[in-house]
Design an enzyme around this catalytic site. Sequence first.
Site, mmCIF file in Angstrom:
data_model
loop_
_atom_site.group_PDB
_atom_site.id
_atom_site.type_symbol
_atom_site.label_atom_id
_atom_site.label_comp_id
_atom_site.label_asym_id
_atom_site.label_seq_id
_atom_site.Cartn_x
_atom_site.Cartn_y
_atom_site.Cartn_z
ATOM 1 C CB CYS A 88 -0.206 -7.942 9.796
ATOM 2 S SG CYS A 88 0.495 -6.663 10.875
ATOM 3 C CG HIS A 177 -2.184 -4.694 6.770
ATOM 4 N ND1 HIS A 177 -2.870 -5.714 7.394
ATOM 5 C CD2 HIS A 177 -1.408 -4.115 7.731
ATOM 6 C CE1 HIS A 177 -2.539 -5.750 8.673
ATOM 7 N NE2 HIS A 177 -1.654 -4.809 8.890
ATOM 8 C CD GLU A 179 -5.373 -6.971 5.226
ATOM 9 O OE1 GLU A 179 -5.324 -6.935 6.459
ATOM 10 O OE2 GLU A 179 -4.351 -6.993 4.498
#
Length: 239
Positions: A88, A177, A179
């Site tokens: 990001c 994202h 994660e």
Amino acid sequence: MKLLILQHVRAEHPGIFRSFLHEDGHEWVSVQLDEGETPPSLAGFDGLWVMGGPMDVWEVDSYPWLRDEKRLIREAVAEIGMPFLGLCLGHQLLAEALGGTCRKAERPEIGVMPVQLTEVGTDDIIFDDFPDKFSCLQWHAAEIKQMPRGAVCLATSPDCAVQAMAWGPRAYSTQFHLEAEPDTVQSWMSIPTYRTSLIKALGETGPKKLELDFDAHITEFNRSAKIFYLNWCQKVKRT
């Protein structure tokens, strides 16, 4: 492997990647840039990861440490050739550090949205075992408008041309994202900037809608994260 991880807010940490690193016996050192912590020398580290955050890459007057962070990224990637992963804001910082340009997005992306691999992306080891099109968590209002010279685009979407990027043999970044953990959305909604942007994009019912969509996809997200992590480790060891 020992990683240096740059964070811009405590809530945006490496997420599920921490479990993978721990399982494999890797070490990492996290630096909280927004809290005034100073990164150590890159010597002794085997890779640099840069996480997301609520600030924008051009807000150097409000966050003067962004200047030093960009210099550190350039040193790591362009001068040392250190393995790199940016997520990001980290994706955008990689672009700016290497001479690219980021600006406000015409249409912010917030929610669970599809991403399409480019032809180059389907051939890159980093996306081995990924489908050509997959869902991911998005939460950004800025984007890369011009990639740095030498960069290649690995993934795209209708509202964001550069969803994933590679520069050189060992630097990778994604606008989306990977994660995410089960508590990610709840945690990020506690950040006023993020909650405001979410409601602006999706309306007053946006928080609940995002939670439901996210919960329905978290297993898929975690599976993608593990594949990507293994691919990244394999790629940086080969080169």
